[in-house]
Design a protein around this motif. Structure first.
Motif, PDB file in Angstrom:
ATOM      1  N   GLY A 281       0.823  -1.208   0.000  1.00  0.00           N
ATOM      2  CA  GLY A 281       0.000   0.000   0.000  1.00  0.00           C
ATOM      3  C   GLY A 281       0.852   1.252   0.000  1.00  0.00           C
ATOM      4  N   MET A 282       1.866   1.283   0.848  1.00  0.00           N
ATOM      5  CA  MET A 282       2.770   2.434   0.892  1.00  0.00           C
ATOM      6  C   MET A 282       3.578   2.546  -0.398  1.00  0.00           C
ATOM      7  SD  MET A 282       4.230   2.369   4.801  1.00  0.00           S
ATOM      8  CE  MET A 282       3.120   2.223   6.223  1.00  0.00           C
ATOM      9  N   GLN A 283       3.974   1.401  -0.945  1.00  0.00           N
ATOM     10  CA  GLN A 283       4.751   1.410  -2.184  1.00  0.00           C
ATOM     11  C   GLN A 283       3.965   2.033  -3.323  1.00  0.00           C
ATOM     12  OE1 GLN A 283       7.923   0.410  -2.395  1.00  0.00           O
ATOM     13  NE2 GLN A 283       8.197   0.645  -4.586  1.00  0.00           N
ATOM     14  N   LYS A 284       2.684   1.709  -3.413  1.00  0.00           N
ATOM     15  CA  LYS A 284       1.849   2.260  -4.481  1.00  0.00           C
ATOM     16  C   LYS A 284       1.716   3.772  -4.356  1.00  0.00           C
ATOM     17  CE  LYS A 284      -0.814  -1.996  -5.087  1.00  0.00           C
ATOM     18  NZ  LYS A 284      -2.112  -2.682  -4.877  1.00  0.00           N
ATOM     19  N   VAL A 285       1.563   4.255  -3.127  1.00  0.00           N
ATOM     20  CA  VAL A 285       1.462   5.698  -2.904  1.00  0.00           C
ATOM     21  C   VAL A 285       2.756   6.385  -3.329  1.00  0.00           C
ATOM     22  CG1 VAL A 285       1.248   7.498  -1.153  1.00  0.00           C
ATOM     23  CG2 VAL A 285      -0.228   5.491  -1.058  1.00  0.00           C
ATOM     24  N   MET A 286       3.885   5.856  -2.881  1.00  0.00           N
ATOM     25  CA  MET A 286       5.185   6.463  -3.175  1.00  0.00           C
ATOM     26  C   MET A 286       5.466   6.468  -4.680  1.00  0.00           C
ATOM     27  SD  MET A 286       8.125   7.694  -1.769  1.00  0.00           S
ATOM     28  CE  MET A 286       8.794   6.939  -0.294  1.00  0.00           C
TER      29      MET A 286
ATOM     30  N   ASP B   1      -1.890  18.919   9.272  1.00  0.00           N
ATOM     31  CA  ASP B   1      -2.558  19.233  10.528  1.00  0.00           C
ATOM     32  C   ASP B   1      -2.797  17.973  11.360  1.00  0.00           C
ATOM     33  OD1 ASP B   1      -3.992  21.053  12.316  1.00  0.00           O
ATOM     34  OD2 ASP B   1      -5.759  19.914  11.707  1.00  0.00           O
ATOM     35  N   GLY B   2      -2.318  17.983  12.585  1.00  0.00           N
ATOM     36  CA  GLY B   2      -2.560  16.908  13.523  1.00  0.00           C
ATOM     37  C   GLY B   2      -1.590  15.755  13.452  1.00  0.00           C
ATOM     38  N   LEU B   3      -0.818  15.635  12.367  1.00  0.00           N
ATOM     39  CA  LEU B   3       0.117  14.520  12.242  1.00  0.00           C
ATOM     40  C   LEU B   3       1.493  14.832  12.824  1.00  0.00           C
ATOM     41  CD1 LEU B   3      -0.692  13.089   8.697  1.00  0.00           C
ATOM     42  CD2 LEU B   3      -1.306  12.164  10.924  1.00  0.00           C
ATOM     43  N   ARG B   4       1.722  16.107  13.143  1.00  0.00           N
ATOM     44  CA  ARG B   4       2.979  16.544  13.763  1.00  0.00           C
ATOM     45  C   ARG B   4       4.197  16.084  12.940  1.00  0.00           C
ATOM     46  NH1 ARG B   4       3.390  16.420  20.178  1.00  0.00           N
ATOM     47  NH2 ARG B   4       5.162  17.678  19.498  1.00  0.00           N
ATOM     48  N   VAL B   5       4.293  16.605  11.740  1.00  0.00           N
ATOM     49  CA  VAL B   5       5.377  16.243  10.833  1.00  0.00           C
ATOM     50  C   VAL B   5       6.615  17.069  11.153  1.00  0.00           C
ATOM     51  CG1 VAL B   5       6.126  16.174   8.414  1.00  0.00           C
ATOM     52  CG2 VAL B   5       3.749  15.625   9.017  1.00  0.00           C
ATOM     53  N   GLY B   6       7.759  16.413  11.195  1.00  0.00           N
ATOM     54  CA  GLY B   6       9.043  17.086  11.283  1.00  0.00           C
ATOM     55  C   GLY B   6       9.867  16.749  10.062  1.00  0.00           C
ATOM     56  N   GLY B   7      10.872  17.561   9.754  1.00  0.00           N
ATOM     57  CA  GLY B   7      11.678  17.234   8.581  1.00  0.00           C
ATOM     58  C   GLY B   7      12.679  18.302   8.226  1.00  0.00           C
ATOM     59  N   LYS B   8      13.398  18.048   7.134  1.00  0.00           N
ATOM     60  CA  LYS B   8      14.450  18.968   6.688  1.00  0.00           C
ATOM     61  C   LYS B   8      14.548  18.915   5.176  1.00  0.00           C
ATOM     62  CE  LYS B   8      17.733  21.874   7.492  1.00  0.00           C
ATOM     63  NZ  LYS B   8      17.411  22.456   6.150  1.00  0.00           N
ATOM     64  N   THR B   9      14.697  20.084   4.594  1.00  0.00           N
ATOM     65  CA  THR B   9      14.852  20.209   3.135  1.00  0.00           C
ATOM     66  C   THR B   9      16.302  19.975   2.736  1.00  0.00           C
ATOM     67  OG1 THR B   9      15.217  22.571   3.344  1.00  0.00           O
ATOM     68  CG2 THR B   9      12.974  21.855   2.954  1.00  0.00           C
ATOM     69  N   GLY B  10      16.505  19.721   1.451  1.00  0.00           N
ATOM     70  CA  GLY B  10      17.853  19.592   0.907  1.00  0.00           C
ATOM     71  C   GLY B  10      17.885  20.049  -0.541  1.00  0.00           C
TER      72      GLY B  10
ATOM     73  N   PHE C 270      13.834  16.002   0.431  1.00  0.00           N
ATOM     74  CA  PHE C 270      13.220  16.303   1.724  1.00  0.00           C
ATOM     75  C   PHE C 270      13.138  15.011   2.506  1.00  0.00           C
ATOM     76  CE2 PHE C 270       9.880  17.025   4.830  1.00  0.00           C
ATOM     77  CZ  PHE C 270      10.156  18.307   5.274  1.00  0.00           C
ATOM     78  N   ILE C 271      13.480  15.085   3.788  1.00  0.00           N
ATOM     79  CA  ILE C 271      13.336  13.934   4.665  1.00  0.00           C
ATOM     80  C   ILE C 271      12.405  14.340   5.796  1.00  0.00           C
ATOM     81  CG2 ILE C 271      15.419  14.434   6.058  1.00  0.00           C
ATOM     82  CD1 ILE C 271      15.838  11.296   5.988  1.00  0.00           C
ATOM     83  N   GLY C 272      11.302  13.614   5.934  1.00  0.00           N
ATOM     84  CA  GLY C 272      10.288  13.966   6.920  1.00  0.00           C
ATOM     85  C   GLY C 272       9.873  12.767   7.744  1.00  0.00           C
ATOM     86  N   PHE C 273       9.314  13.019   8.919  1.00  0.00           N
ATOM     87  CA  PHE C 273       8.881  11.930   9.792  1.00  0.00           C
ATOM     88  C   PHE C 273       7.625  12.354  10.543  1.00  0.00           C
ATOM     89  CE2 PHE C 273      11.884  14.607  12.025  1.00  0.00           C
ATOM     90  CZ  PHE C 273      11.308  14.815  13.275  1.00  0.00           C
ATOM     91  N   ALA C 274       6.915  11.363  11.052  1.00  0.00           N
ATOM     92  CA  ALA C 274       5.680  11.627  11.813  1.00  0.00           C
ATOM     93  C   ALA C 274       5.388  10.410  12.693  1.00  0.00           C
ATOM     94  CB  ALA C 274       4.517  11.892  10.859  1.00  0.00           C
ATOM     95  N   PRO C 275       4.739  10.660  13.836  1.00  0.00           N
ATOM     96  CA  PRO C 275       4.538  11.952  14.494  1.00  0.00           C
ATOM     97  C   PRO C 275       5.838  12.404  15.168  1.00  0.00           C
ATOM     98  CG  PRO C 275       3.103  10.219  15.399  1.00  0.00           C
ATOM     99  CD  PRO C 275       4.108   9.555  14.565  1.00  0.00           C
TER     100      PRO C 275
ATOM    101  N   PRO D 112      -2.480   6.327   7.879  1.00  0.00           N
ATOM    102  CA  PRO D 112      -3.465   5.329   8.315  1.00  0.00           C
ATOM    103  C   PRO D 112      -2.972   3.899   8.143  1.00  0.00           C
ATOM    104  CG  PRO D 112      -4.509   7.026   6.971  1.00  0.00           C
ATOM    105  CD  PRO D 112      -3.032   7.225   6.844  1.00  0.00           C
ATOM    106  N   LEU D 113      -2.157   3.637   7.115  1.00  0.00           N
ATOM    107  CA  LEU D 113      -1.630   2.294   6.902  1.00  0.00           C
ATOM    108  C   LEU D 113      -0.672   1.889   8.016  1.00  0.00           C
ATOM    109  CD1 LEU D 113      -0.885   2.486   3.061  1.00  0.00           C
ATOM    110  CD2 LEU D 113      -2.925   1.589   4.190  1.00  0.00           C
ATOM    111  N   ALA D 114      -0.035   2.883   8.641  1.00  0.00           N
ATOM    112  CA  ALA D 114       0.879   2.621   9.753  1.00  0.00           C
ATOM    113  C   ALA D 114       0.186   2.728  11.109  1.00  0.00           C
ATOM    114  CB  ALA D 114       2.064   3.592   9.687  1.00  0.00           C
ATOM    115  N   GLY D 115      -1.128   2.968  11.076  1.00  0.00           N
ATOM    116  CA  GLY D 115      -1.872   3.077  12.326  1.00  0.00           C
ATOM    117  C   GLY D 115      -1.640   4.374  13.072  1.00  0.00           C
ATOM    118  N   ILE D 116      -1.242   5.433  12.348  1.00  0.00           N
ATOM    119  CA  ILE D 116      -0.972   6.730  12.978  1.00  0.00           C
ATOM    120  C   ILE D 116      -2.235   7.575  12.942  1.00  0.00           C
ATOM    121  CG2 ILE D 116       0.384   8.850  12.838  1.00  0.00           C
ATOM    122  CD1 ILE D 116       2.629   7.213  11.569  1.00  0.00           C
TER     123      ILE D 116
END
Length: 626
Positions: free
Chosen positions: A214-219, A477-486, A505-510, A549-553
């Motif tokens: 599921g995640m692979q298809k999105v990416m 909104d609400g997922l509390r994403v952090g990250g850094k551009t490059g 860009f490398i990002g993470f949540a929550p 949602p696929l990761a249960g977040i």
């Protein structure tokens, strides 16, 4: 005469005993030895093990593909046989005849008669051609088409793995295959007194990957759209669980169909970009410098300040910030938010060359991650002798060194997960054809690189980057994403190429408890301003929103609110209207556009849901009936 008679009787007894030994006691052994001299095997293709995702969904399977075998000694009219089957196979009759006329006991009619369709096999079977046999064979089946192709690779003409997972785990995936045993004399004529036999083989073991389809298809969808929108050369992406090192998605674009690899440029199928490609990381590398500075206590995010005039001088070299006029006076948290190069040079200088270099290597740069993915590179770091003041300064903000994407993901995962450097891995389990686990793979911690307290500060700073800094386009909104551009300028033949960049860009949540780490890079984008915050950040934001949602977040409280800046769309929080009547809503004096549905009096539910973010032009739909 009596002596001769006694000898005769003894000889008769010995002959009878020998016959009893040969025909009764040694019968089965001698029969097997004889059959070995008589048998001619028609192989059934080995059933190669499947490749599945972490949830057991099929990525690569097998489909029936019959193959033709011909015994020349059993057919006196090969010309007639070749002409008969050539039309069905859409093959050249003369080429078939040449193979069918060989002085061999059995000929495999390949490639014309290999992996034919079931319909062709049935039609040929009706011809009843003497000496022509149909062996059961299998070919790889790809239910998801091109999905994951540059990771899984492909098999060759003989069914052996030639690239990717198929190559790296070929011995595990291979099966031995069944065989039909025909018994003939030396001329190939069938022996009427011996029944044909069947030899059972072993199926190959199946591999369960850590990948989530599921995640692979999105990416893959997002990066394919990025290639088209920005007319980019190539793109790559990784999703990892930062707490375990499991790779949930691995993407290289452009892609290809594994069944048609012969028509594909080798530079595509031989290069799995997330592990093969090396390039200057740019500002995403600043996370390592920040983590090292915080761990060593040489910088305080809130209480230390730095003035950026737009450049800094190091050993008579003028090193500029991406913002020519500079960022002026700022806290080090703002240095991170603004991705200010001189500010990170300052952190690197406070650390010193030895400590900075040590942390870079402790975070896993300069060596293979040990992911088990074929073709992984090690990257290039400065040697100790060449690590002078200028090299130290440029390294601190991600320039002058060369790293792989998977190294960056491994390092950032350690920076945000509490400080543990996990080995990335792609294979979860190996199972036999009965579904029994032969080998399983678990998370492996290489070492601790920073403390829990430092990791928390890194997460805080990177969440602020997305809320208030250069990564604002990744905000959810609400997922509390952090990250850094490059944004890294490409190096060609030792010199920087003007106007040619790799944006990432490398990002993470929550941000308070990371479950997903997403990295993407787009090579040589066009049709847009070439900044990671403009091109890559919104892509990562969309990916995180869709795969969460696929990761249960679930959405959570406590996020940093996105700071409004001129040009941003005006947004507001959706009020809670459930339980109200139309009159009560009117008395609230809301300026929102509201659309009513149903004939009831009381609002049962609404869309968007309360407390979510909507723009001033959006409509609130309220429903008064179930």
């Amino acid at each position: 005469m009596r002596a001769v008679f006694v000898i005769f009787l003894i000889s008769i007894a010995m002959l009878a005993a020998k016959l009893f030994h040969v025909q009764i006691i040694k019968h089965e052994w001698l029969k097997a030895r004889a059959e070995e001299n008589w048998d001619r095997e028609i192989p059934f293709g080995a059933i190669r093990g499947e490749i599945q995702d972490r949830n057991g969904e099929l990525i690569v399977g097998n489909q029936l593909a019959p193959t033709l075998y011909f015994m020349p000694s059993q057919n006196k009219e090969p010309e007639k046989a070749a002409a008969a089957i050539a039309g069905i196979l859409n093959a050249d009759a003369d080429e078939l005849l040449e193979k069918m006329s060989k002085k061999e006991y059995m000929v495999k009619l390949a490639p014309e008669g290999k992996n034919i369709t079931q319909e062709q096999a049935d039609e040929i079977s009706k011809l009843q051609i003497e000496g022509l046999y149909t062996g059961v064979d299998y070919m790889r089946n790809y239910p998801n088409g091109e999905l994951l192709s540059r990771l899984i690779g492909f098999t060759g003409y003989d069914g052996l793995g030639l690239a990717g997972i198929e190559y790296a785990y070929d011995e595990i995936l291979q099966g031995t295959g069944d065989k039909i045993r025909l018994y003939t004399d030396a001329k190939g004529v069938t022996l009427p007194h011996v029944d044909d036999g069947f030899q059972t083989g072993d199926n190959g073991a199946s591999i369960e990957l850590t990948i989530d389809l599921g995640m692979q298809k999105v990416m893959e969808r997002e990066l394919l759209q990025a290639l088209e929108k920005y007319d980019a050369t190539q793109a790559l992406g990784i999703i990892m669980n930062p707490k375990t090192g499991e790779i949930l998605s691995l993407v290289s674009m452009p892609t290809f169909h594994p069944a048609e690899y012969q028509d594909t440029d080798q530079a595509i199928y031989n290069r799995n970009l997330p592990v093969w490609m090396t390039f200057e990381p740019g500002s995403t590398f600043k996370i390592v410098t920040l983590a090292a500075g915080l761990e060593e206590g040489v910088v305080d995010l809130h209480n230390d300040h730095f003035n950026d005039p737009g450049y800094t001088m190091v050993a008579n070299a003028r090193l500029r910030c991406w913002k020519r006029e500079g960022h002026g006076h700022q806290s080090f948290l703002e240095v991170v938010e603004n991705s200010c190069n001189p500010g990170f040079i300052e952190i690197g200088q406070r650390l010193g060359g030895d400590r900075l270099n040590k942390y870079i290597r402790d975070f896993g740069f300069g060596e293979s991650t040990g992911s088990g993915i074929a073709g992984e590179a090690k990257g290039i770091l400065f040697s100790k002798e060449a690590f002078g003041p200028v090299e130290q300064a440029t390294t601190a903000f991600g320039q002058g060194i060369s790293v792989t994407p998977i190294q960056q993901v491994q390092a950032v995962a350690a920076a945000i997960n509490g400080g543990n450097l996990y080995r990335p891995y792609i294979v979860k389990e190996i199972k036999n054809d009965k579904g029994e686990t032969l080998q399983s793979f678990e998370p492996e911690i290489k070492r601790r690189v920073i403390s829990e307290e430092t990791s928390a500060q890194v997460r805080e700073a990177l969440e602020s980057v997305v809320a208030n800094g250069s990564g604002r386009n990744a905000f959810n909104d609400g997922l509390r994403v952090g990250g850094k551009t490059g944004t890294a300028q490409k190096v060609v033949d030792g010199t920087y190429r003007d106007g040619d960049y790799i944006v990432s860009f490398i990002g993470f949540a929550p941000a308070d408890d990371p479950e997903l780490l997403v990295y993407i890079a787009v090579d040589s984008p066009k049709n847009s301003v070439q900044f990671g915050g403009v091109i890559a950040a919104p892509i990562v934001g969309r990916i995180i929103e869709e795969v969460a949602p696929l990761a249960g977040i679930e959405k959570r409280d406590g996020q940093l609110e996105k700071e409004y800046r001129w040009g941003d769309p005006i947004t507001h929080r959706v009020p809670d209207l459930t339980g109200m009547t139309k009159g009560m809503v009117a008395r609230q004096l809301h300026t929102y556009r509201i659309q009513w549905h149903g004939e009831g009096e009381v609002i049962k539910y609404q869309m968007p849901v309360p407390d979510s973010v909507m723009s001033v032009d959006d409509i609130i739909h309220v429903y008064t009936e179930e």
